[in-house]
Design a protein around this motif. Structure first.
Motif, short mmCIF file in Angstrom:
data_model
loop_
_atom_site.label_atom_id
_atom_site.label_comp_id
_atom_site.label_asym_id
_atom_site.label_seq_id
_atom_site.Cartn_x
_atom_site.Cartn_y
_atom_site.Cartn_z
N PRO A 144 0.81 -1.22 0.00
CA PRO A 144 0.00 0.00 0.00
C PRO A 144 0.84 1.26 0.00
N GLU A 145 0.21 2.36 -0.42
CA GLU A 145 0.88 3.65 -0.35
C GLU A 145 0.63 4.36 0.98
N MET A 146 -0.26 3.80 1.82
CA MET A 146 -0.48 4.31 3.18
C MET A 146 -1.28 3.28 3.96
N VAL A 147 -1.13 3.31 5.29
CA VAL A 147 -1.95 2.50 6.19
C VAL A 147 -2.44 3.38 7.32
N ILE A 148 -3.74 3.29 7.63
CA ILE A 148 -4.32 4.00 8.76
C ILE A 148 -5.03 2.98 9.65
N ASP A 149 -4.66 2.97 10.92
CA ASP A 149 -5.21 2.04 11.90
C ASP A 149 -6.13 2.82 12.83
N LEU A 150 -7.42 2.46 12.85
CA LEU A 150 -8.44 3.23 13.58
C LEU A 150 -8.74 2.59 14.93
N HIS A 151 -8.69 3.41 15.98
CA HIS A 151 -8.89 2.93 17.34
C HIS A 151 -9.82 3.86 18.12
N ASN A 152 -10.22 3.41 19.31
CA ASN A 152 -10.90 4.24 20.30
C ASN A 152 -10.17 4.14 21.63
N ALA A 153 -10.37 5.14 22.46
CA ALA A 153 -10.01 5.03 23.87
C ALA A 153 -11.21 4.44 24.61
N SER A 154 -10.95 3.80 25.75
CA SER A 154 -12.05 3.21 26.52
C SER A 154 -12.86 4.26 27.24
N SER A 155 -12.29 5.46 27.42
CA SER A 155 -12.95 6.54 28.13
C SER A 155 -12.95 7.79 27.26
N PRO A 156 -13.79 8.77 27.59
CA PRO A 156 -13.85 9.99 26.77
C PRO A 156 -12.50 10.68 26.67
N GLY A 157 -12.27 11.27 25.50
CA GLY A 157 -11.02 11.98 25.27
C GLY A 157 -11.00 12.54 23.86
N PRO A 158 -10.12 13.48 23.60
CA PRO A 158 -10.03 14.08 22.27
C PRO A 158 -9.39 13.13 21.26
N THR A 159 -9.60 13.42 19.99
CA THR A 159 -8.98 12.66 18.92
C THR A 159 -7.51 13.02 18.79
N PHE A 196 6.19 -1.18 6.82
CA PHE A 196 5.42 -1.49 5.63
C PHE A 196 5.84 -0.64 4.42
N ASN A 197 6.93 0.11 4.57
CA ASN A 197 7.47 0.92 3.47
C ASN A 197 6.47 1.92 2.93
N CYS A 198 5.69 2.51 3.84
CA CYS A 198 4.73 3.54 3.46
C CYS A 198 4.34 4.30 4.72
N PRO A 199 3.74 5.48 4.58
CA PRO A 199 3.27 6.19 5.76
C PRO A 199 2.25 5.35 6.54
N PHE A 200 2.38 5.32 7.86
CA PHE A 200 1.48 4.55 8.72
C PHE A 200 1.14 5.44 9.91
N ILE A 201 -0.15 5.68 10.13
CA ILE A 201 -0.57 6.40 11.32
C ILE A 201 -1.68 5.64 12.03
N THR A 202 -1.70 5.76 13.34
CA THR A 202 -2.80 5.27 14.16
C THR A 202 -3.65 6.46 14.55
N ILE A 203 -4.97 6.30 14.47
CA ILE A 203 -5.89 7.35 14.88
C ILE A 203 -6.68 6.88 16.09
N GLU A 204 -6.55 7.61 17.19
CA GLU A 204 -7.40 7.41 18.35
C GLU A 204 -8.58 8.36 18.18
N CYS A 205 -9.73 7.80 17.79
CA CYS A 205 -10.85 8.62 17.33
C CYS A 205 -11.59 9.33 18.46
N GLY A 206 -11.37 8.90 19.70
CA GLY A 206 -12.12 9.41 20.84
C GLY A 206 -12.71 8.24 21.61
#
Length: 357
Positions: A144-159, A196-206
Protein backbone atom coordinates in the motif's frame (compact mmCIF):
# COMPACT_ATOMS: atom_id res chain seq x y z
CA UNK A 1 -15.12 -20.04 22.15
CA UNK A 2 -13.32 -22.04 19.47
CA UNK A 3 -11.56 -19.71 17.07
CA UNK A 4 -9.90 -20.58 13.78
CA UNK A 5 -6.78 -18.41 13.88
CA UNK A 6 -5.51 -19.67 10.52
CA UNK A 7 -8.22 -18.12 8.35
CA UNK A 8 -9.00 -14.65 7.08
CA UNK A 9 -11.97 -13.99 4.79
CA UNK A 10 -11.69 -11.88 1.62
CA UNK A 11 -14.54 -9.96 -0.02
CA UNK A 12 -14.19 -7.93 -3.23
CA UNK A 13 -16.57 -5.09 -4.06
CA UNK A 14 -19.33 -6.52 -1.84
CA UNK A 15 -22.98 -5.92 -2.68
CA UNK A 16 -25.45 -4.40 -0.24
CA UNK A 17 -26.68 -7.89 0.65
CA UNK A 18 -23.17 -8.75 1.90
CA UNK A 19 -22.96 -5.56 3.94
CA UNK A 20 -26.41 -5.84 5.57
CA UNK A 21 -28.65 -3.00 6.67
CA UNK A 22 -26.57 -1.83 9.61
CA UNK A 23 -23.16 -2.36 11.15
CA UNK A 24 -24.49 -4.64 13.90
CA UNK A 25 -25.97 -7.09 11.40
CA UNK A 26 -22.79 -6.83 9.37
CA UNK A 27 -20.60 -7.60 12.38
CA UNK A 28 -22.72 -10.60 13.35
CA UNK A 29 -22.60 -11.93 9.77
CA UNK A 30 -18.79 -12.23 9.81
CA UNK A 31 -17.26 -15.55 10.84
CA UNK A 32 -13.81 -14.12 11.54
CA UNK A 33 -11.32 -11.47 10.46
CA UNK A 34 -12.35 -10.06 7.12
CA UNK A 35 -10.66 -8.15 4.30
CA UNK A 36 -12.83 -5.99 2.04
CA UNK A 37 -11.35 -4.72 -1.22
CA UNK A 38 -12.96 -1.86 -3.14
CA UNK A 39 -11.87 -1.14 -6.72
CA UNK A 40 -10.63 2.39 -7.32
CA UNK A 41 -9.82 4.58 -10.30
CA UNK A 42 -6.12 3.70 -10.13
CA UNK A 43 -6.08 -0.07 -9.71
CA UNK A 44 -2.29 -0.18 -9.39
CA UNK A 45 -2.39 1.41 -5.91
CA UNK A 46 -3.94 0.50 -2.57
CA UNK A 47 -4.75 2.45 0.56
CA UNK A 48 -5.34 0.32 3.64
CA UNK A 49 -7.49 0.89 6.72
CA UNK A 50 -7.21 -1.44 9.71
CA UNK A 51 -10.01 -1.54 12.26
CA UNK A 52 -11.28 -3.47 15.27
CA UNK A 53 -7.87 -4.73 16.39
CA UNK A 54 -9.51 -4.59 19.80
CA UNK A 55 -13.10 -5.80 20.05
CA UNK A 56 -14.19 -2.89 22.25
CA UNK A 57 -13.15 -0.14 19.82
CA UNK A 58 -16.02 0.18 17.31
CA UNK A 59 -15.59 3.55 15.56
CA UNK A 60 -13.53 2.20 12.65
CA UNK A 61 -16.03 -0.56 11.86
CA UNK A 62 -19.02 1.77 12.19
CA UNK A 63 -17.40 4.36 9.92
CA UNK A 64 -16.21 1.80 7.40
CA UNK A 65 -19.70 0.27 7.13
CA UNK A 66 -21.24 3.72 6.73
CA UNK A 67 -18.78 4.61 3.95
CA UNK A 68 -19.40 1.33 2.13
CA UNK A 69 -23.19 1.59 2.29
CA UNK A 70 -23.64 5.33 1.67
CA UNK A 71 -21.14 6.01 -1.11
CA UNK A 72 -22.12 6.56 -4.73
CA UNK A 73 -20.75 3.41 -6.38
CA UNK A 74 -20.37 5.34 -9.65
CA UNK A 75 -17.84 7.60 -7.88
CA UNK A 76 -14.83 5.35 -7.41
CA UNK A 77 -12.23 6.09 -4.75
CA UNK A 78 -8.96 7.43 -6.12
CA UNK A 79 -7.19 4.07 -5.57
CA UNK A 80 -8.13 0.58 -4.53
CA UNK A 81 -9.16 0.53 -0.87
CA UNK A 82 -8.53 -2.37 1.49
CA UNK A 83 -10.35 -2.56 4.83
CA UNK A 84 -9.05 -5.12 7.33
CA UNK A 85 -11.47 -5.98 10.15
CA UNK A 86 -9.68 -7.92 12.88
CA UNK A 87 -11.17 -8.98 16.23
CA UNK A 88 -14.63 -9.93 15.01
CA UNK A 89 -15.22 -12.69 17.58
CA UNK A 90 -14.45 -10.43 20.55
CA UNK A 91 -16.57 -7.57 19.20
CA UNK A 92 -19.53 -9.91 18.66
CA UNK A 93 -19.58 -11.15 22.25
CA UNK A 94 -22.55 -9.92 24.28
CA UNK A 95 -22.87 -7.08 24.96
CA UNK A 96 -21.48 -6.02 21.60
CA UNK A 97 -18.21 -4.07 21.55
CA UNK A 98 -17.59 -4.64 25.26
CA UNK A 99 -14.84 -7.28 25.05
CA UNK A 100 -11.26 -6.38 24.11
CA UNK A 101 -10.23 -9.97 23.36
CA UNK A 102 -11.72 -13.40 24.02
CA UNK A 103 -11.13 -15.39 27.20
CA UNK A 104 -7.62 -16.77 27.47
CA UNK A 105 -6.41 -14.52 24.68
CA UNK A 106 -4.40 -11.33 24.57
CA UNK A 107 -4.47 -7.90 22.98
CA UNK A 108 -3.65 -8.59 19.34
CA UNK A 109 -2.08 -5.12 19.07
CA UNK A 110 0.69 -6.45 21.31
CA UNK A 111 1.26 -9.48 19.05
CA UNK A 112 3.12 -8.04 16.07
CA UNK A 113 6.78 -8.58 15.30
CA UNK A 114 9.41 -10.21 17.51
CA UNK A 115 7.57 -9.09 20.64
CA UNK A 116 5.01 -11.85 20.19
CA UNK A 117 7.33 -14.84 20.56
CA UNK A 118 8.40 -13.70 24.03
CA UNK A 119 4.90 -12.92 25.36
CA UNK A 120 2.83 -15.90 24.16
CA UNK A 121 2.62 -18.90 26.46
CA UNK A 122 -0.61 -20.78 25.64
CA UNK A 123 -1.93 -22.19 22.36
CA UNK A 124 -4.64 -19.52 22.32
CA UNK A 125 -2.08 -16.74 22.75
CA UNK A 126 0.02 -18.27 19.98
CA UNK A 127 -3.13 -18.20 17.86
CA UNK A 128 -3.35 -14.44 18.34
CA UNK A 129 0.20 -14.14 17.04
CA UNK A 130 -0.75 -16.27 14.05
CA UNK A 131 -3.64 -13.91 13.35
CA UNK A 132 -1.33 -10.91 13.66
CA UNK A 133 0.86 -12.43 10.94
CA UNK A 134 -2.21 -12.90 8.72
CA UNK A 135 -3.10 -9.24 9.18
CA UNK A 136 0.47 -8.20 8.36
CA UNK A 137 0.34 -10.35 5.22
CA UNK A 138 -2.96 -8.79 4.18
CA UNK A 139 -1.23 -5.41 4.27
CA UNK A 140 2.06 -6.39 2.66
CA UNK A 141 0.52 -8.32 -0.24
CA UNK A 142 -0.90 -5.11 -1.74
CA UNK A 143 2.19 -2.92 -1.10
CA UNK A 144 0.00 0.00 0.00
CA UNK A 145 0.88 3.65 -0.35
CA UNK A 146 -0.48 4.31 3.18
CA UNK A 147 -1.95 2.50 6.19
CA UNK A 148 -4.32 4.00 8.76
CA UNK A 149 -5.21 2.04 11.90
CA UNK A 150 -8.44 3.23 13.58
CA UNK A 151 -8.89 2.93 17.34
CA UNK A 152 -10.90 4.24 20.30
CA UNK A 153 -10.01 5.03 23.87
CA UNK A 154 -12.05 3.21 26.52
CA UNK A 155 -12.95 6.54 28.13
CA UNK A 156 -13.85 9.99 26.77
CA UNK A 157 -11.02 11.98 25.27
CA UNK A 158 -10.03 14.08 22.27
CA UNK A 159 -8.98 12.66 18.92
CA UNK A 160 -5.26 12.32 18.24
CA UNK A 161 -2.96 10.56 15.79
CA UNK A 162 0.13 8.51 16.58
CA UNK A 163 3.11 7.71 14.36
CA UNK A 164 6.61 6.32 14.79
CA UNK A 165 7.98 8.97 12.39
CA UNK A 166 7.15 12.58 11.60
CA UNK A 167 7.04 13.28 7.87
CA UNK A 168 5.03 15.49 5.53
CA UNK A 169 2.91 12.45 4.68
CA UNK A 170 2.12 11.47 8.28
CA UNK A 171 1.32 15.08 9.21
CA UNK A 172 -0.93 15.41 6.18
CA UNK A 173 -2.78 12.16 6.84
CA UNK A 174 -3.21 13.06 10.51
CA UNK A 175 -4.74 16.41 9.55
CA UNK A 176 -7.80 14.65 8.10
CA UNK A 177 -8.64 13.35 11.55
CA UNK A 178 -6.99 15.49 14.22
CA UNK A 179 -4.89 18.51 15.12
CA UNK A 180 -2.53 16.48 17.31
CA UNK A 181 0.09 13.93 16.26
CA UNK A 182 2.08 12.03 18.87
CA UNK A 183 5.52 10.74 17.93
CA UNK A 184 5.97 7.40 19.68
CA UNK A 185 9.13 5.34 19.96
CA UNK A 186 7.62 2.71 22.27
CA UNK A 187 8.10 -0.96 21.43
CA UNK A 188 5.07 -2.88 22.68
CA UNK A 189 4.33 -5.22 19.76
CA UNK A 190 1.84 -2.94 18.00
CA UNK A 191 1.09 -3.06 14.29
CA UNK A 192 2.29 0.54 13.92
CA UNK A 193 5.85 -0.48 14.84
CA UNK A 194 6.16 -2.80 11.81
CA UNK A 195 7.79 -1.63 8.60
CA UNK A 196 5.42 -1.49 5.63
CA UNK A 197 7.47 0.92 3.47
CA UNK A 198 4.73 3.54 3.46
CA UNK A 199 3.27 6.19 5.76
CA UNK A 200 1.48 4.55 8.72
CA UNK A 201 -0.57 6.40 11.32
CA UNK A 202 -2.80 5.27 14.16
CA UNK A 203 -5.89 7.35 14.88
CA UNK A 204 -7.40 7.41 18.35
CA UNK A 205 -10.85 8.62 17.33
CA UNK A 206 -12.12 9.41 20.84
CA UNK A 207 -14.16 7.49 23.39
CA UNK A 208 -15.64 4.18 22.26
CA UNK A 209 -19.20 5.29 23.14
CA UNK A 210 -18.86 8.75 21.63
CA UNK A 211 -20.90 9.41 18.47
CA UNK A 212 -18.42 12.14 17.57
CA UNK A 213 -15.63 9.52 17.48
CA UNK A 214 -17.58 7.55 14.87
CA UNK A 215 -18.04 10.77 12.88
CA UNK A 216 -14.30 11.54 13.05
CA UNK A 217 -13.50 8.09 11.64
CA UNK A 218 -16.09 8.36 8.85
CA UNK A 219 -15.08 11.86 7.81
CA UNK A 220 -11.41 10.84 7.69
CA UNK A 221 -12.12 7.73 5.60
CA UNK A 222 -14.24 9.76 3.20
CA UNK A 223 -11.55 12.40 2.71
CA UNK A 224 -8.60 10.01 2.42
CA UNK A 225 -10.34 7.78 -0.15
CA UNK A 226 -11.23 10.85 -2.25
CA UNK A 227 -7.79 12.49 -2.03
CA UNK A 228 -6.05 12.37 -5.38
CA UNK A 229 -2.44 12.29 -4.21
CA UNK A 230 -1.40 11.46 -0.67
CA UNK A 231 2.22 12.28 -1.53
CA UNK A 232 1.27 15.91 -1.14
CA UNK A 233 -1.88 16.74 0.77
CA UNK A 234 -2.83 20.28 1.63
CA UNK A 235 -3.25 20.34 5.39
CA UNK A 236 -6.60 21.84 6.30
CA UNK A 237 -5.53 22.05 9.95
CA UNK A 238 -2.24 22.78 11.62
CA UNK A 239 -1.05 19.67 13.42
CA UNK A 240 0.69 19.95 16.78
CA UNK A 241 3.40 17.33 17.40
CA UNK A 242 3.84 15.87 20.89
CA UNK A 243 6.98 13.84 21.40
CA UNK A 244 7.55 10.41 22.89
CA UNK A 245 4.93 9.54 25.50
CA UNK A 246 5.57 6.83 28.09
CA UNK A 247 3.10 4.36 29.59
CA UNK A 248 2.43 4.48 33.32
CA UNK A 249 1.81 0.90 34.45
CA UNK A 250 1.12 -0.98 37.64
CA UNK A 251 3.78 -3.46 38.69
CA UNK A 252 2.62 -7.10 38.76
CA UNK A 253 0.02 -7.98 41.42
CA UNK A 254 -0.49 -4.37 42.52
CA UNK A 255 -4.14 -3.57 43.25
CA UNK A 256 -5.89 -0.63 41.56
CA UNK A 257 -8.83 1.40 42.88
CA UNK A 258 -10.61 4.63 42.01
CA UNK A 259 -12.02 7.08 44.55
CA UNK A 260 -12.89 10.72 45.14
CA UNK A 261 -10.98 10.73 48.43
CA UNK A 262 -8.22 8.72 50.07
CA UNK A 263 -9.93 5.54 51.26
CA UNK A 264 -6.77 3.84 52.45
CA UNK A 265 -6.85 1.10 49.80
CA UNK A 266 -3.86 -1.11 49.11
CA UNK A 267 -1.78 -0.49 46.02
CA UNK A 268 -2.68 2.51 43.87
CA UNK A 269 -5.84 4.59 43.94
CA UNK A 270 -6.47 7.06 41.11
CA UNK A 271 -8.89 9.96 41.36
CA UNK A 272 -12.26 8.83 40.03
CA UNK A 273 -12.28 11.80 37.63
CA UNK A 274 -8.88 10.88 36.14
CA UNK A 275 -10.45 10.86 32.65
CA UNK A 276 -10.85 14.63 32.75
CA UNK A 277 -7.09 15.00 32.42
CA UNK A 278 -7.44 13.65 28.84
CA UNK A 279 -8.88 17.03 27.86
CA UNK A 280 -6.24 19.22 29.46
CA UNK A 281 -2.98 19.13 31.35
CA UNK A 282 -1.83 18.06 34.80
CA UNK A 283 0.18 20.80 36.46
CA UNK A 284 3.37 20.48 38.43
CA UNK A 285 2.56 19.48 42.04
CA UNK A 286 -0.98 18.42 41.08
CA UNK A 287 -2.25 15.28 42.80
CA UNK A 288 -3.56 12.39 40.67
CA UNK A 289 -4.29 9.79 43.36
CA UNK A 290 -2.91 7.93 46.35
CA UNK A 291 -0.46 5.10 47.01
CA UNK A 292 0.05 2.74 49.93
CA UNK A 293 3.26 2.36 51.94
CA UNK A 294 5.15 1.06 48.88
CA UNK A 295 4.89 4.51 47.30
CA UNK A 296 6.15 4.81 43.72
CA UNK A 297 7.38 1.20 43.89
CA UNK A 298 3.80 0.24 42.98
CA UNK A 299 4.32 1.78 39.55
CA UNK A 300 6.68 1.72 36.59
CA UNK A 301 7.31 4.12 33.73
CA UNK A 302 9.69 2.49 31.27
CA UNK A 303 11.50 4.44 28.56
CA UNK A 304 12.46 2.94 25.20
CA UNK A 305 15.63 1.48 26.75
CA UNK A 306 13.60 -0.33 29.40
CA UNK A 307 14.76 1.96 32.21
CA UNK A 308 12.23 2.91 34.89
CA UNK A 309 12.05 6.72 34.96
CA UNK A 310 9.06 7.06 37.30
CA UNK A 311 11.04 9.36 39.63
CA UNK A 312 11.56 11.82 36.76
CA UNK A 313 7.79 12.34 36.34
CA UNK A 314 6.11 11.77 39.72
CA UNK A 315 6.78 12.01 43.45
CA UNK A 316 4.85 11.25 46.62
CA UNK A 317 3.61 13.91 49.02
CA UNK A 318 2.68 11.98 52.14
CA UNK A 319 0.78 9.17 50.40
CA UNK A 320 -0.38 11.24 47.41
CA UNK A 321 0.73 10.55 43.83
CA UNK A 322 1.88 13.94 42.54
CA UNK A 323 3.19 15.34 39.23
CA UNK A 324 6.84 16.38 39.37
CA UNK A 325 6.47 18.47 36.17
CA UNK A 326 3.71 19.85 33.99
CA UNK A 327 2.37 16.73 32.26
CA UNK A 328 0.02 15.83 29.43
CA UNK A 329 -2.03 12.65 29.93
CA UNK A 330 -3.56 10.54 27.17
CA UNK A 331 -6.02 7.63 27.40
CA UNK A 332 -6.49 7.91 31.15
CA UNK A 333 -9.33 5.54 31.99
CA UNK A 334 -11.51 4.31 34.82
CA UNK A 335 -11.84 0.94 33.09
CA UNK A 336 -10.00 -1.11 35.71
CA UNK A 337 -9.44 -4.12 33.43
CA UNK A 338 -7.73 -2.07 30.71
CA UNK A 339 -5.82 0.06 33.21
CA UNK A 340 -4.53 -3.03 35.02
CA UNK A 341 -3.66 -5.13 31.98
CA UNK A 342 -2.40 -2.40 29.65
CA UNK A 343 -1.58 0.93 31.29
CA UNK A 344 -3.08 3.59 33.53
CA UNK A 345 -2.40 6.29 30.95
CA UNK A 346 0.22 7.70 28.56
CA UNK A 347 2.20 10.69 29.76
CA UNK A 348 4.59 13.31 28.34
CA UNK A 349 6.38 16.25 29.94
CA UNK A 350 5.28 19.70 28.86
CA UNK A 351 7.15 22.98 28.76
CA UNK A 352 5.61 26.11 30.25
CA UNK A 353 4.93 27.32 26.72
CA UNK A 354 2.98 24.18 25.91
CA UNK A 355 0.95 24.54 29.11
CA UNK A 356 -0.12 28.08 28.31
CA UNK A 357 0.09 28.16 24.51
Amino acid sequence: MDIDFSEIIYLKDPKWQDLHADYVQFLLSMAGPTVIDITGKDTSKYRVFVTLLQGDEPSGLIAMHRWLTSRDEAQLPQTNIRFIICSVEAAAMHPLFSTRYTDGGMDINRCFGKHCSTECHTDTQKGYCERAKLIETAIREVAPEMVIDLHNASSPGPTFAVSSVITTDTLSLASFFSQTLILSDLHIGSIMEQEFNCPFITIECGGCSDEQAHEVAYSGIKQVTACENIGYIHQEKNVEVIYRPLRLQLKPDVKLSYAAHDEGYRGVTLKDNIEYFNFGSAHQDEMLGWVDGNGLNNLQLLNKSGEDVINEYFYTRDNQLVCLHNLKLFKATTNKNIATNDCLFYVVKLTNGEMHG
